[in-house]
Design an enzyme around this catalytic site. Sequence first.
Site, mmCIF file in Angstrom:
data_model
loop_
_atom_site.group_PDB
_atom_site.id
_atom_site.type_symbol
_atom_site.label_atom_id
_atom_site.label_comp_id
_atom_site.label_asym_id
_atom_site.label_seq_id
_atom_site.Cartn_x
_atom_site.Cartn_y
_atom_site.Cartn_z
ATOM 1 C CD GLU A 197 -5.621 1.432 -2.859
ATOM 2 O OE1 GLU A 197 -6.813 1.381 -2.535
ATOM 3 O OE2 GLU A 197 -4.688 1.470 -2.033
ATOM 4 C CG HIS A 202 -1.958 1.103 1.128
ATOM 5 N ND1 HIS A 202 -1.715 2.387 1.544
ATOM 6 C CD2 HIS A 202 -3.213 1.091 0.628
ATOM 7 C CE1 HIS A 202 -2.793 3.135 1.309
ATOM 8 N NE2 HIS A 202 -3.722 2.359 0.757
#
Length: 591
Positions: free
Chosen positions: A179, A107
């Site tokens: 993302e 992430h």
Amino acid sequence: MNVGTRETVMSGREFWIGTSWKMTKSAEEAERFAAALAAGWPAHHGPLRLFVVPPYTHLNRVAGALRGSPVLVGAQDTSPWPDGAHTGDVSAAMIAETGAALVEIGHAERRRDHHETDDVVAAKVGAALARGLRVLLCVGETQVVRDEGRALEHVTGQVRAAFARVRPDERDRVLVAYEPVWAIGEGSRAATLPEVEPVHAAVRAVLKDLGQADPVILYGGSVNPGNVDELSRSAEVDGLFVGRAAWDPDGFLGLCAAAARALGTRAERRWSTDAPYGTPSAGPRRTPAAPRVPAPGAGRRRLAVQRVLDPSGRMLSLAVDHGPDAWPVTPVPDAAALAGPKADIVAALRGLPSSVLVDVEHGAPACLSRDLVTPSGLIVGLERQTAPTAPVPAAELVADGRDAATVAAAGADAIKLMWVEDLDDAGSADRFALLERVIADFHAVGLAVMAEVLVTPRDREESAESLRRRQLDVVAEVARRAPDFLKLAFPAGVDAVAGHAAARAACDDLDAAAGSLPWTILSGGQDFGAVVRQVAVACASGASGFVVGRSLWADLLDAGSALIPGAADVLSARWHELASVTRALAAPTER
Ligand code: 13P
């Protein structure tokens, strides 16, 4: 809350929706959320696959509360080591023990806060897969990288790097979440569909290339009730990864319900990524070629055409096209101008794996040289560039014909004629007759001809339909003159896929055009993402190739004087990116 039924969900493909709680929620809040989810989750969940990703400390409780439900539980990270003296780390085995089945890796916040490199991410991916877990691999570019036009390159690079330790039997357990860093969290804006889709298409191509049978690519970053519908409808988006908007159960289930509704009307991807690399695309069937009397120079011309069609086993050939403003020196005065700085660009072109059509601007046949023609199928063309709003002056067309011998002698294999016409133009019959003569002149010396058809709107009022009809008329007229390639440029507002199909059908009806007339599509604009979308349109419409225009050259030119030494790298990086997207999109069959 009802999140959708089989009746409302017709797409048939799985759609993943998950939420990471990041570092929020007490243990009690986590448990309440899990209980609400267990109760709110209906038996008929269609293709929705839900997952929640709590902090480590809540994994046991949340997994316990959701046991027996179809909701997966995941961890937000894992140690790259299997066990041992690694204070503070939590191993994949420990995660699996809690009942979690998934691990989020890479992430943006971990890459940022803990300086996780691609190597660390790859090690963690390997560790999680070795313990039988699924991996949710997060990738995404920063704003700076996007502004530099390197989003696709960056993201596909992250994906490839993360697969460094993945064994063939493990690779289908990796899901990818795209993302963009600039879209995540407070104060950010969600990416728009035109920003998301090209990245997903490129990542899908890479995952296919890495051997995944059916890649799953989620979008994450400011997903909210206002954009869930649009994102879920996109055939490129296989799921959503949500932060803030899903941090309470109603928010999460509300997004699920909205996604389920949207899926009912979702279009399937028009293209398959199943064709093996190197298999020529069948494309729509064409009527067989009527036998033609070979013209002088026909053998050489056929060779040129073949090189563009299938020079190295690729399905689509790529062409590089640039206008007079694209070379750093404009116009190119003579052959000497190709020496020195441009040699680097020329070297880059020569190293490319597919055929390239280089347009050399109007009036510069002297700068053509055999040096540009490479074994990999470089084809040099001379472009007759005119203002796109005006028809080509007849005198210029005649001059083109006269230049044929010069162009051929200089080493070109093909020429591109820009043919801007309006059928209402008085004297258009004469002009088509002239075009026919000019094409015949080039054919006589063995040059293949690409004719460009661009019909511009008469005025602001002209409808897209009227424009398309006029364009088809011109296509038919031009095709009757038997050029070897047609380059179609669709003005904004015209459905390019439908336009291509109709133009192709019109050509199939013409004896003169039947046979091997390939289709190309013009990619316009400066934005590389737009080029990738155009590639998808080209593939979906059965085009045999496409022309990459300014966007590719803009990358070189944007770098200003510094561009020249790095031209080879920039060009081949872009080229390989395009080739990989093209490969994956090139078979226009249903998925
Ligand atoms: P937001 O939805 O809050 O932007 O967070 C997205 C995210 O980072 C999911 O991992």
